[in-house]
Design a protein around this motif. Structure first.
Motif, PDB file in Angstrom:
ATOM      1  N   GLY A 179      16.174   1.133   2.291  1.00 45.00           N
ATOM      2  CA  GLY A 179      16.231   0.270   1.117  1.00 45.00           C
ATOM      3  C   GLY A 179      15.107  -0.743   1.068  1.00 45.00           C
ATOM      4  O   GLY A 179      14.732  -1.223   0.001  1.00 45.00           O
ATOM      5  N   GLU A 180      14.545  -1.083   2.246  1.00 46.00           N
ATOM      6  CA  GLU A 180      13.361  -1.943   2.277  1.00 46.00           C
ATOM      7  C   GLU A 180      12.169  -1.134   1.744  1.00 46.00           C
ATOM      8  O   GLU A 180      12.051   0.050   2.027  1.00 46.00           O
ATOM      9  CB  GLU A 180      13.067  -2.397   3.707  1.00 46.00           C
ATOM     10  N   PRO A 181      11.283  -1.762   0.972  1.00 43.95           N
ATOM     11  CA  PRO A 181      10.167  -0.989   0.412  1.00 43.95           C
ATOM     12  C   PRO A 181       9.178  -0.541   1.483  1.00 43.95           C
ATOM     13  O   PRO A 181       8.838  -1.302   2.385  1.00 43.95           O
ATOM     14  CB  PRO A 181       9.516  -1.960  -0.567  1.00 43.95           C
ATOM     15  N   MET A 182       8.750   0.701   1.391  1.00 43.68           N
ATOM     16  CA  MET A 182       7.612   1.170   2.165  1.00 43.68           C
ATOM     17  C   MET A 182       6.357   0.672   1.464  1.00 43.68           C
ATOM     18  O   MET A 182       6.292   0.665   0.237  1.00 43.68           O
ATOM     19  CB  MET A 182       7.593   2.695   2.250  1.00 43.68           C
ATOM     20  N   LYS A 183       5.369   0.260   2.237  1.00 41.65           N
ATOM     21  CA  LYS A 183       4.116  -0.221   1.667  1.00 41.65           C
ATOM     22  C   LYS A 183       2.977   0.690   2.108  1.00 41.65           C
ATOM     23  O   LYS A 183       3.015   1.272   3.191  1.00 41.65           O
ATOM     24  CB  LYS A 183       3.857  -1.656   2.102  1.00 41.65           C
TER      25      LYS A 183
ATOM     26  N   ASN B 233       0.056   3.974  16.800  1.00 43.77           N
ATOM     27  CA  ASN B 233       1.315   3.251  17.046  1.00 43.77           C
ATOM     28  C   ASN B 233       1.110   1.739  17.063  1.00 43.77           C
ATOM     29  O   ASN B 233       1.585   1.028  17.946  1.00 43.77           O
ATOM     30  CB  ASN B 233       1.954   3.719  18.369  1.00 43.77           C
ATOM     31  N   ARG B 234       0.402   1.265  16.043  1.00 44.25           N
ATOM     32  CA  ARG B 234       0.188  -0.172  15.862  1.00 44.25           C
ATOM     33  C   ARG B 234       0.440  -0.580  14.412  1.00 44.25           C
ATOM     34  O   ARG B 234       0.253  -1.728  14.054  1.00 44.25           O
ATOM     35  CB  ARG B 234      -1.249  -0.563  16.255  1.00 44.25           C
ATOM     36  N   GLY B 235       0.824   0.348  13.562  1.00 36.78           N
ATOM     37  CA  GLY B 235       1.028   0.044  12.159  1.00 36.78           C
ATOM     38  C   GLY B 235      -0.267   0.100  11.375  1.00 36.78           C
ATOM     39  O   GLY B 235      -1.351   0.352  11.916  1.00 36.78           O
ATOM     40  N   LEU B 236      -0.165  -0.110  10.082  1.00 36.75           N
ATOM     41  CA  LEU B 236      -1.340  -0.104   9.202  1.00 36.75           C
ATOM     42  C   LEU B 236      -2.202  -1.322   9.506  1.00 36.75           C
ATOM     43  O   LEU B 236      -1.730  -2.456   9.475  1.00 36.75           O
ATOM     44  CB  LEU B 236      -0.882  -0.124   7.739  1.00 36.75           C
ATOM     45  N   ASN B 237      -3.471  -1.091   9.813  1.00 38.16           N
ATOM     46  CA  ASN B 237      -4.374  -2.185  10.157  1.00 38.16           C
ATOM     47  C   ASN B 237      -5.735  -1.972   9.489  1.00 38.16           C
ATOM     48  O   ASN B 237      -5.928  -1.009   8.736  1.00 38.16           O
ATOM     49  CB  ASN B 237      -4.515  -2.312  11.681  1.00 38.16           C
ATOM     50  N   ALA B 238      -6.675  -2.868   9.768  1.00 37.53           N
ATOM     51  CA  ALA B 238      -7.984  -2.818   9.121  1.00 37.53           C
ATOM     52  C   ALA B 238      -8.717  -1.512   9.397  1.00 37.53           C
ATOM     53  O   ALA B 238      -9.414  -0.980   8.529  1.00 37.53           O
ATOM     54  CB  ALA B 238      -8.828  -4.006   9.585  1.00 37.53           C
ATOM     55  N   HIS B 239      -8.569  -0.981  10.607  1.00 42.15           N
ATOM     56  CA  HIS B 239      -9.260   0.265  10.941  1.00 42.15           C
ATOM     57  C   HIS B 239      -8.746   1.432  10.097  1.00 42.15           C
ATOM     58  O   HIS B 239      -9.540   2.207   9.551  1.00 42.15           O
ATOM     59  CB  HIS B 239      -9.085   0.587  12.426  1.00 42.15           C
TER      60      HIS B 239
ATOM     61  N   THR C 173     -14.348   7.737  -0.193  1.00 45.42           N
ATOM     62  CA  THR C 173     -15.789   7.886  -0.400  1.00 45.42           C
ATOM     63  C   THR C 173     -16.181   9.363  -0.434  1.00 45.42           C
ATOM     64  O   THR C 173     -17.141   9.742  -1.112  1.00 45.42           O
ATOM     65  CB  THR C 173     -16.558   7.150   0.716  1.00 45.42           C
ATOM     66  N   ALA C 174     -15.429  10.191   0.268  1.00 43.57           N
ATOM     67  CA  ALA C 174     -15.676  11.636   0.276  1.00 43.57           C
ATOM     68  C   ALA C 174     -15.071  12.326  -0.946  1.00 43.57           C
ATOM     69  O   ALA C 174     -15.168  13.549  -1.067  1.00 43.57           O
ATOM     70  CB  ALA C 174     -15.119  12.252   1.549  1.00 43.57           C
ATOM     71  N   GLY C 175     -14.420  11.559  -1.830  1.00 43.90           N
ATOM     72  CA  GLY C 175     -13.931  12.124  -3.081  1.00 43.90           C
ATOM     73  C   GLY C 175     -12.450  12.415  -3.147  1.00 43.90           C
ATOM     74  O   GLY C 175     -12.009  13.197  -3.997  1.00 43.90           O
ATOM     75  N   PHE C 176     -11.666  11.744  -2.294  1.00 45.18           N
ATOM     76  CA  PHE C 176     -10.224  11.988  -2.264  1.00 45.18           C
ATOM     77  C   PHE C 176      -9.439  10.740  -2.663  1.00 45.18           C
ATOM     78  O   PHE C 176      -9.936   9.613  -2.572  1.00 45.18           O
ATOM     79  CB  PHE C 176      -9.789  12.437  -0.862  1.00 45.18           C
ATOM     80  N   LEU C 177      -8.227  10.970  -3.100  1.00 42.40           N
ATOM     81  CA  LEU C 177      -7.238   9.902  -3.242  1.00 42.40           C
ATOM     82  C   LEU C 177      -6.576   9.760  -1.874  1.00 42.40           C
ATOM     83  O   LEU C 177      -5.932  10.696  -1.397  1.00 42.40           O
ATOM     84  CB  LEU C 177      -6.199  10.264  -4.303  1.00 42.40           C
ATOM     85  N   ALA C 178      -6.765   8.618  -1.229  1.00 42.25           N
ATOM     86  CA  ALA C 178      -6.236   8.399   0.121  1.00 42.25           C
ATOM     87  C   ALA C 178      -5.123   7.365   0.074  1.00 42.25           C
ATOM     88  O   ALA C 178      -5.265   6.319  -0.561  1.00 42.25           O
ATOM     89  CB  ALA C 178      -7.338   7.923   1.064  1.00 42.25           C
ATOM     90  N   ILE C 179      -4.011   7.678   0.726  1.00 42.44           N
ATOM     91  CA  ILE C 179      -2.874   6.765   0.776  1.00 42.44           C
ATOM     92  C   ILE C 179      -2.436   6.613   2.235  1.00 42.44           C
ATOM     93  O   ILE C 179      -2.140   7.600   2.909  1.00 42.44           O
ATOM     94  CB  ILE C 179      -1.710   7.275  -0.090  1.00 42.44           C
ATOM     95  N   ALA C 180      -2.421   5.358   2.699  1.00 40.49           N
ATOM     96  CA  ALA C 180      -2.084   5.067   4.097  1.00 40.49           C
ATOM     97  C   ALA C 180      -0.797   4.254   4.162  1.00 40.49           C
ATOM     98  O   ALA C 180      -0.819   3.028   3.994  1.00 40.49           O
ATOM     99  CB  ALA C 180      -3.231   4.314   4.765  1.00 40.49           C
ATOM    100  N   PRO C 181       0.357   4.900   4.407  1.00 41.62           N
ATOM    101  CA  PRO C 181       1.630   4.165   4.505  1.00 41.62           C
ATOM    102  C   PRO C 181       1.712   3.366   5.804  1.00 41.62           C
ATOM    103  O   PRO C 181       1.053   3.688   6.797  1.00 41.62           O
ATOM    104  CB  PRO C 181       2.683   5.283   4.501  1.00 41.62           C
ATOM    105  N   ASN C 182       2.553   2.348   5.785  1.00 42.13           N
ATOM    106  CA  ASN C 182       2.785   1.530   6.970  1.00 42.13           C
ATOM    107  C   ASN C 182       4.190   1.804   7.499  1.00 42.13           C
ATOM    108  O   ASN C 182       5.179   1.387   6.901  1.00 42.13           O
ATOM    109  CB  ASN C 182       2.638   0.043   6.634  1.00 42.13           C
ATOM    110  N   ALA C 183       4.288   2.485   8.629  1.00 41.32           N
ATOM    111  CA  ALA C 183       5.598   2.812   9.206  1.00 41.32           C
ATOM    112  C   ALA C 183       6.415   1.567   9.519  1.00 41.32           C
ATOM    113  O   ALA C 183       7.649   1.611   9.535  1.00 41.32           O
ATOM    114  CB  ALA C 183       5.419   3.641  10.476  1.00 41.32           C
ATOM    115  N   LEU C 184       5.726   0.438   9.761  1.00 42.53           N
ATOM    116  CA  LEU C 184       6.416  -0.789  10.139  1.00 42.53           C
ATOM    117  C   LEU C 184       6.858  -1.623   8.941  1.00 42.53           C
ATOM    118  O   LEU C 184       7.453  -2.691   9.127  1.00 42.53           O
ATOM    119  CB  LEU C 184       5.514  -1.643  11.041  1.00 42.53           C
ATOM    120  N   ALA C 185       6.594  -1.164   7.732  1.00 42.02           N
ATOM    121  CA  ALA C 185       6.956  -1.939   6.538  1.00 42.02           C
ATOM    122  C   ALA C 185       8.441  -2.322   6.508  1.00 42.02           C
ATOM    123  O   ALA C 185       8.769  -3.482   6.213  1.00 42.02           O
ATOM    124  CB  ALA C 185       6.577  -1.175   5.268  1.00 42.02           C
TER     125      ALA C 185
END
Length: 284
Positions: free
Chosen positions: A70-74, A95-101, A111-123
């Protein structure tokens, strides 16, 4: 750097080894507390080195989608600025969650021409803490079944996006590499799964794979490499399209340019080039 030290750090980051115990063993290997403290920055991730890929020519945003609890995934989103339908890549963090890297890796895919989506497991647990050790602790509190479903749920969200062409792939690193293999056996519409030094799927689950798989391993990563033979045998037996690359003389996390001594620029460049080539083949 002594391989024993790198192996110890790998054990610390992936097994229930306290920082106290890690430091005691590091002191033994280095010979003194001063030497251990001096070598530590060469091992730990330094996210100040991230953000190498500019966002000037990209569209970026943060989005949310429903989680099991029920908590939103980000998630962080990046794609070319031009409004169009793009092959879609889920970028899965370590295994550190979504970060700058990992956000930077998403921008590389964009940049290579894709739609990229990076979920945060810790959200669902409040997001990625600033202190890396705290993130590691949070990971132990994740419900693994719910976390798997939270990543599967991203595909329902993607169907609502007008900038996705409906061809889905994923790329994951370390913990995320394991999740990439999990998605390969769990999501029939996944066309391409790329796993960097990640835990392999169970051989009994391999027949469920419908897409193509690309696997990147480090020759010095004994912990992860122990599962290669059984996985590859199952891929062959079930006639799954796959590519497997072993990078000699490099360590776990060789693709992570914030990972100090474990990063290997040549292997990272080669592996990423192969990844984009793979996505170009299956997602465009």
């Amino acid at each position: 750097m002594d391989q024993q030290i790198i192996n110890l750090y790998d054990e610390y980051t992936h097994k229930p080894l306290t920082r106290n115990d890690f430091m005691k063993r590091l002191v033994v290997l280095t010979g003194s507390t001063a030497a251990a403290l001096a070598i530590l920055p060469l091992l730990e991730n330094n996210y100040a080195k991230a953000m190498a890929t500019p966002a000037d020519d990209l569209f970026t945003e943060y989005i949310t989608y429903p989680s099991v609890s029920g908590e939103p995934m980000k998630a962080y989103v990046a794609r070319p600025k031009k409004e169009a339908k793009y092959g879609t890549v889920i970028v899965i963090h370590e295994n550190r969650g979504l970060n700058a890297h990992i956000e930077d890796v998403a921008r590389r895919a964009a940049t290579a021409g894709f739609l990229a989506i990076a979920p945060n497991a810790l959200a669902p647990l409040g997001g990625t803490p600033a202190v890396e050790d705290e993130a590691r602790t949070l990971f132990t509190k994740l419900n693994q079944d719910e976390t798997k479903q939270n990543f599967i749920n991203i595909f329902q969200y993607l169907k609502t996006r007008k900038d996705s062409n409906g061809k889905y792939g994923c790329v994951g690193f370390c913990w995320g590499g394991g999740m990439a293999n999990t998605l390969a056996v769990s999501v029939p519409e996944l066309k391409a799964a790329v796993a960097f030094y990640g835990r392999q799927a169970a051989a009994t689950d391999v027949p469920k794979i419908k897409g193509a798989v690309q696997l990147h391993y480090a020759s010095l990563d004994e912990r992860i490499n122990a599962g290669i033979a059984a996985y590859e045998a199952a891929l062959k037996e079930n006639k799954i399209t796959y590519e497997l690359y072993m990078y000699e003389g490099v360590n776990h996390a060789f693709h992570n340019d914030t990972a100090g001594q474990r990063y290997n620029a040549d292997a990272a460049k080669l592996a990423w080039g192969r990844t984009i080539e793979f996505f170009n083949k299956y997602l465009k």
